[in-house]
Each structure stands twice: as C-alpha cells, then as structure tokens.
Design an enzyme around this catalytic site. Sequence first.
Site, mmCIF file in Angstrom:
data_model
loop_
_atom_site.group_PDB
_atom_site.id
_atom_site.type_symbol
_atom_site.label_atom_id
_atom_site.label_comp_id
_atom_site.label_asym_id
_atom_site.label_seq_id
_atom_site.Cartn_x
_atom_site.Cartn_y
_atom_site.Cartn_z
ATOM 1 N N LYS A 241 17.626 -19.824 -20.441
ATOM 2 C CA LYS A 241 19.048 -19.528 -20.642
ATOM 3 C C LYS A 241 19.165 -18.242 -21.444
ATOM 4 O O LYS A 241 18.223 -17.850 -22.150
ATOM 5 C CB LYS A 241 19.690 -20.678 -21.432
ATOM 6 N N GLY B 200 39.285 -28.826 -21.479
ATOM 7 C CA GLY B 200 38.846 -27.512 -21.000
ATOM 8 C C GLY B 200 39.189 -27.341 -19.529
ATOM 9 O O GLY B 200 38.651 -28.047 -18.675
ATOM 10 N N GLY C 124 38.804 -24.577 -17.525
ATOM 11 C CA GLY C 124 38.230 -23.331 -17.034
ATOM 12 C C GLY C 124 37.822 -23.449 -15.579
ATOM 13 O O GLY C 124 38.373 -24.253 -14.812
ATOM 14 N N ASN C 125 36.826 -22.667 -15.197
ATOM 15 C CA ASN C 125 36.379 -22.642 -13.800
ATOM 16 C C ASN C 125 35.992 -24.033 -13.317
ATOM 17 O O ASN C 125 36.312 -24.412 -12.198
ATOM 18 C CB ASN C 125 35.183 -21.707 -13.659
ATOM 19 N N VAL C 126 35.288 -24.791 -14.153
ATOM 20 C CA VAL C 126 34.861 -26.123 -13.725
ATOM 21 C C VAL C 126 35.927 -27.171 -14.034
ATOM 22 O O VAL C 126 36.334 -27.938 -13.147
ATOM 23 C CB VAL C 126 33.521 -26.521 -14.389
#
Length: 350
Positions: A87, A184, A186-188
């Site tokens: 990562k 959250g 966001g994108n996911v």
Amino acid sequence: MELRALQTGVFSHPEFDTHQTIQFVSDAASGLRAIIAVHDTTLGPALGGCRRWRYDTEQDALTDVLRLSAGMTLKNAAAGLDLGGGKAVILSDGLEPSPDMWRAFGQAVDHLGGQYITAEDVGTGQTAVDLISETTTHVRGTSAKGLGDPSPFTAEGVFAGIRAGAKHRFGADNLDGLTVAVQGLGNVGGGVAERAHQDGAQLIVADIDPAKTQDFADKLGATVASVDQIHTVSADIFAPCALGGGLNAETIPEIKALVVAGAANNQLAGDEDAERLRKHGILYAPDFIINAGGVISIALADEFDTADKMNARVARLGDVLAEIFVEADNNERTTQDIAVAHAIERLAKA
Ligand code: NAI
C-alpha cells in the site's frame, strides 16, 4: 502545517509486522511526500491502492500505511489472487496536488521495479491514476486499460456481503423492510447506498460533506444522521464506508445494528474488537473479505472483461462470507478469526 515527526522507530513500530520493504519518498519540486509499504510478496507482486490523506502526524501516516499494507496481504490471499500485499500513502498538505506530484509518485513506484503495483484509494481518483501511469506501468485501474475505477465493483461486493449478512442474521432474501446505516457516501459508500435502496432498504446516512448527505436525502429519501452518531442509530445493518478504526471499545457497545458490513479498510481498531462485536451479538463481515471487489476487478480484468461479468464474479463474495458466518457460529469463534485463518492457510501452502 508542519507535521510532527515520527515518535517511534520503523522496525520497532507496533504495526511493523513482517514488512519486506518500506520506502519513504520525497520530491521537493512537486511537494510529494509519500510512504510505500510492501508487506508480503509470497503470492506475487504486492498490489494495493495509494491513499492521499491529510495526516496530523507522520506517525499517523506510517501507522496507516503499515496497517493497510498488511491488510492487503490478507485480502489478496483470501480473494484467491496471486498477489501479495502492499500500500502507499501520500501525506497531503491540504492543497490541490499538481499533475507533477502524481507523476513523481509514479516514478517512485517504478523504482521498486514491479515489487509494488499501485491503484486507486481514498483521495486518489481516476485522473490521478492516469497521471501515475505516465511514469510507471506498475499501476492498475487506468481509464485506458481494464475496467477502470474499481469503486463500483467494491460497492457491488459490499452489497453482496450486506445481503449475506441479512440472510444469516435475519433470514432475509433481500433488504426489503430493513434499515441500513451508511457511514461515508464516497465512491463506494454512495454505490452501496444506491444498491441497498434499490433492494428495498430504508437508509440512514452520514458524511462529513453535507452536500453528499443532502443529495442522498433528496434522491433516495435517506434520513441524515450526524457523523458522531451514525453508528448508534436504530438500524438493522451498519455499513462503515469511510475510514478505518471505527469499531472500538467505545463505539461497539453503542451499535444497535445486528450486522456490521461495510467497505472501510481496517474497521477494527484492535484485534480484540472482533471478539467484542461477537460478545455484543453483532455479526461482523470481515472488511478484507467484503471489500475485495475492487482488487478483484483490477487483478482479473482480463478474464472477466465486462462490467456484468465482473459484477457476477464479485458477487460471489457474498457466498464466501456466508460460509465464514456459518463456520464462525459452529466453532464459536469470531468471523475475523475464521477469515484470517483461511488467508494464512493459503499463504502457508504457497
Ligand atoms: P472516498 O474518498 O470516495 O469516500 C470516503 C467518504 O467518506 C467521503 O465522502 C468522505 O467525505 C467521507 N468521510 C470521511 N470521514 C468521515 C467520517 N468521519 N464520517 C462520515 N463520513 C466520512 O473513498 P472510497 O473509495 O469510497 O473508500 C471508502 C472506504 O472503502 C475507505 O476506507 C477505502 O480504503 C475502502 N476501500 C475502497 C475501495 C475502492 O475500490 N474505492 C476498495 C476497498 C476498500
């Protein structure tokens, strides 16, 4: 803002584990400061996204990259991929990064000679990935090749995992009549909320960005909760889709949902929190299993080369989780224990 320096050594860091390589990167011209961590390459080159985040201290950045990198070893092993774990984190100064910063990061990845393959994560979008690909071939999820942004596939896998949790805990074949709290958007998290809504769920949502919660309230009729309270709301399923560490000694007793299934990496603050969830009667979908859809979409893009084929492949994560849930129940162990044991077994065989 000056970041406070590291407070511990690197080899003696509590999260160091068995990391093979840690590269600290600095490029004065573009302002890049990054850490690339390669945890384990037993199964193949280390694949894991690049996170760009405004850390309070250098210590936080190092801790984050070490935990995320080790998590990728388990995730890639458990997903049956011939890839190791790694990562990267970029230490954001809060300003908009220049294209040259992404190119400089690509160069740093390239210097590792393929030992580490980078991809998207929080704070690193499609544009960034495309810029990184100008200076290295060791990057996945570019718009030119493969299926592009992995986030929709991560969302598909998380949705399959939520359904598996609903089936195991409530005997439900879909989410009709159940309430899902999404932390959250966001994108996911946004994709998870949309899929859950289409499947009949009521939504409660929270995000630090009020424009996002307003959008989901308007288009999906979601109830908005505060960022501090989302884990405490009366919901059947809690889906953490923001950052990690949200499941801890303080929050777990406050969770009313009977299933925790979401996208965030490293949801458990510590190993003991898996047992804490079990003791509270909460079914936990191990994060590195349920959120593997993105990495699967990156690794297997040649074999499953359309979105439909890939979604079907990724939805199998629901079956994997269903088996883990049963095995955990039968052995009175945590789902995390079972999932980790499966991943370690594969690494040991290799
Ligand atoms: P993102 O950056 O698109 O979304 C994160 C969202 O969380 C943002 O809307 C942000 O405003 C919100 N947020 C941040 N702190 C919050 C807080 N304290 N409370 C509520 N909301 C907060 O990131 P993305 O890609 O959706 O990833 C979400 C999580 O899933 C991350 O932990 C990431 O590591 C993990 N993940 C993502 C994958 C992907 O394919 N994008 C793959 C596997 C894991």
